[in-house]
Design an enzyme around this catalytic site. Structure first.
Site, mmCIF file in Angstrom:
data_model
loop_
_atom_site.group_PDB
_atom_site.id
_atom_site.type_symbol
_atom_site.label_atom_id
_atom_site.label_comp_id
_atom_site.label_asym_id
_atom_site.label_seq_id
_atom_site.Cartn_x
_atom_site.Cartn_y
_atom_site.Cartn_z
ATOM 1 N N LYS A 71 -19.644 -5.164 -30.864
ATOM 2 C CA LYS A 71 -20.779 -4.847 -30.003
ATOM 3 C C LYS A 71 -22.054 -5.066 -30.806
ATOM 4 O O LYS A 71 -22.280 -4.417 -31.826
ATOM 5 C CB LYS A 71 -20.698 -3.404 -29.514
ATOM 6 C CG LYS A 71 -21.854 -3.003 -28.591
ATOM 7 C CD LYS A 71 -21.689 -1.573 -28.111
ATOM 8 C CE LYS A 71 -22.829 -1.151 -27.204
ATOM 9 N NZ LYS A 71 -22.674 0.252 -26.741
ATOM 10 N N ARG A 123 -29.619 0.723 -19.964
ATOM 11 C CA ARG A 123 -30.186 1.981 -20.461
ATOM 12 C C ARG A 123 -31.052 2.646 -19.401
ATOM 13 O O ARG A 123 -31.129 3.876 -19.341
ATOM 14 C CB ARG A 123 -30.957 1.716 -21.753
ATOM 15 C CG ARG A 123 -30.023 1.369 -22.911
ATOM 16 C CD ARG A 123 -30.749 0.941 -24.169
ATOM 17 N NE ARG A 123 -29.776 0.553 -25.202
ATOM 18 C CZ ARG A 123 -30.078 -0.150 -26.283
ATOM 19 N NH1 ARG A 123 -31.339 -0.539 -26.490
ATOM 20 N NH2 ARG A 123 -29.150 -0.463 -27.154
ATOM 21 N N LYS A 161 -30.668 0.653 -32.659
ATOM 22 C CA LYS A 161 -29.260 0.923 -32.969
ATOM 23 C C LYS A 161 -28.709 -0.041 -34.016
ATOM 24 O O LYS A 161 -27.491 -0.242 -34.103
ATOM 25 C CB LYS A 161 -28.438 0.865 -31.676
ATOM 26 C CG LYS A 161 -28.933 1.859 -30.623
ATOM 27 C CD LYS A 161 -27.990 1.980 -29.441
ATOM 28 C CE LYS A 161 -28.486 3.040 -28.454
ATOM 29 N NZ LYS A 161 -27.519 3.309 -27.365
ATOM 30 N N LYS A 211 -19.299 -7.759 -26.866
ATOM 31 C CA LYS A 211 -20.432 -7.351 -26.033
ATOM 32 C C LYS A 211 -21.732 -7.635 -26.779
ATOM 33 O O LYS A 211 -21.839 -7.265 -27.945
ATOM 34 C CB LYS A 211 -20.328 -5.858 -25.708
ATOM 35 C CG LYS A 211 -21.422 -5.331 -24.791
ATOM 36 C CD LYS A 211 -21.249 -3.837 -24.549
ATOM 37 C CE LYS A 211 -22.357 -3.312 -23.636
ATOM 38 N NZ LYS A 211 -22.284 -1.857 -23.431
ATOM 39 N N SER A 224 -25.880 -5.853 -18.555
ATOM 40 C CA SER A 224 -26.913 -5.677 -17.534
ATOM 41 C C SER A 224 -28.004 -6.732 -17.594
ATOM 42 O O SER A 224 -28.474 -7.212 -16.558
ATOM 43 C CB SER A 224 -27.533 -4.288 -17.680
ATOM 44 O OG SER A 224 -28.093 -4.118 -18.978
ATOM 45 N N TYR A 259 -20.859 -6.590 -13.239
ATOM 46 C CA TYR A 259 -21.415 -5.925 -12.058
ATOM 47 C C TYR A 259 -21.240 -6.787 -10.815
ATOM 48 O O TYR A 259 -21.406 -6.309 -9.698
ATOM 49 C CB TYR A 259 -22.895 -5.610 -12.293
ATOM 50 C CG TYR A 259 -23.105 -4.752 -13.517
ATOM 51 C CD1 TYR A 259 -22.871 -3.383 -13.487
ATOM 52 C CD2 TYR A 259 -23.479 -5.317 -14.743
ATOM 53 C CE1 TYR A 259 -23.029 -2.597 -14.622
ATOM 54 C CE2 TYR A 259 -23.638 -4.549 -15.876
ATOM 55 C CZ TYR A 259 -23.404 -3.194 -15.819
ATOM 56 O OH TYR A 259 -23.551 -2.421 -16.948
#
Length: 335
Positions: free
Chosen positions: A203, A213, A226, A257, A283, A322
């Site tokens: 990731k 988020r 991060k 990811k 997303s 999605y």
């Protein structure tokens, strides 16, 4: 220079096998099926609620009763897995993240509700602290530093609460060191030998997560970035080492990811390890396709299908997307 066994032009004409839909289908190397889809959904509190996510056109935050309806729709379409992500009330977010392992948190309630409804679909969860953290990070923050081992202890508690709620596939997305082994040991000792771990092994610290988020309400809380625990986008060999480690610790499946910008990683992982390999069309990827389609800049349906087929070509066994219901309807010839 001709390929081994391949006659030079004009005896070999590649256009012969492109001349009709029937022939193109006959020689197609990779295909996309409904069984390749995992549908990520967002759970919120309330009842009868379907709340649009502004940065993800067509995506909703749903209350638990509406999640049950979504799961039934997915099962009816043949989608094998639904994946739960909570939009937690800010009042429940703390620096110690106790809501993450609350038996009655949104994800656990949604999982039990789907199981109680008798819907024939597998349920996947997300394991990370960011939806429950006042700091917006996947781990505990102490003096500005994300600490590893104490976070792993908390993630194990979170995973146990999810296993008890009937989750079939636990998806650790936190990128802490050692969490897969700790979770596998816990699941074995607690009698959850059949619970699967689909590890977010590779990731990356990506700019493509922004709309997600927003969807889980973590954007405003996040302090800093991060990069101390998610991967450097410039690295590929590290991804293979991470995959190897997680498999050695008991992961059943692994994930890359984001998806489309990291297809080279998907291919390297599949070629090297030949294990069930997944990617998350995140997303930002979804939002870009949707925004361009809504502006009339691309054919959204064709871009959707092409984008998912490319994951199969790169070696993925399945994709979190999605687009899952829309793709399933397209594959079934429905509108």
């Amino acid at each position: 220079m001709s390929h081994l066994g391949q006659a030079p032009f004009p005896k070999t004409r590649f256009r012969r096998t492109r001349q009709s839909p029937q022939i193109r289908a006959l020689v197609q190397e990779n295909t996309l099926g409904v069984g390749d889809l995992i549908w990520p959904v967002f759970v919120r509190d309330g009842e009868g609620v379907e709340e649009p996510v502004a940065s993800m056109p067509g995506v909703m935050r749903r209350s638990v009763d509406k999640i049950v309806e979504a799961a039934r729709e997915a099962a009816d379409l043949g989608i094998p897995v639904i994946c739960l992500f909570p939009y937690t009330d800010p009042a429940l977010k703390t620096s110690t993240c106790e809501e993450a392992w609350n038996p009655d948190n949104l994800s656990n309630r949604a999982s039990r509700a789907i199981k109680d409804a008798g819907i024939d679909i597998a349920v996947m969860s997300d394991v990370a602290l960011d939806p429950y953290s006042a700091d917006g990070h996947d781990g505990f923050v102490v003096d500005g530093k994300i600490i590893n081992d104490e976070t792993v202890d908390a993630l194990v508690k979170q995973a146990l609460s999810q296993a008890r709620a009937g989750i079939d596939i636990i998806g650790p997305s936190d990128m802490m060191d050692g969490r897969i082994g700790a979770m596998r040991d816990m699941l074995e000792s607690e009698g959850f030998q059949d619970t699967m771990l689909l590890s977010y092994s590779a990731k990356y610290a990506s700019a493509f997560y922004g709309p997600f988020r927003d969807a889980v309400g973590a954007s405003g809380a996040l302090k800093g970035d991060k990069t101390t625990y998610q991967m450097n986008p410039g690295n590929t060999d590290e991804a293979l080492r991470l995959i190897e480690r997680d498999l050695s610790e008991g992961a059943d499946m692994v994930m890359v990811k984001p998806g489309m910008p990291y297809l080279d990683i998907c291919r390297r992982v599949k070629d090297r390890f030949a294990v069930p390999t997944y990617a998350y069309q995140v997303s930002g990827e979804y939002a870009m396709i949707q925004a361009a389609a809504l502006n009339g800049w691309i054919d959204g349906e064709k871009a959707m299908m092409e984008s998912l087929l490319c994951f199969k070509r790169a070696g993925c066994d399945g994709i979190l997307t999605y687009f899952a219901p829309a793709v399933a309807k397209k594959l079934h010839g429905l509108r």
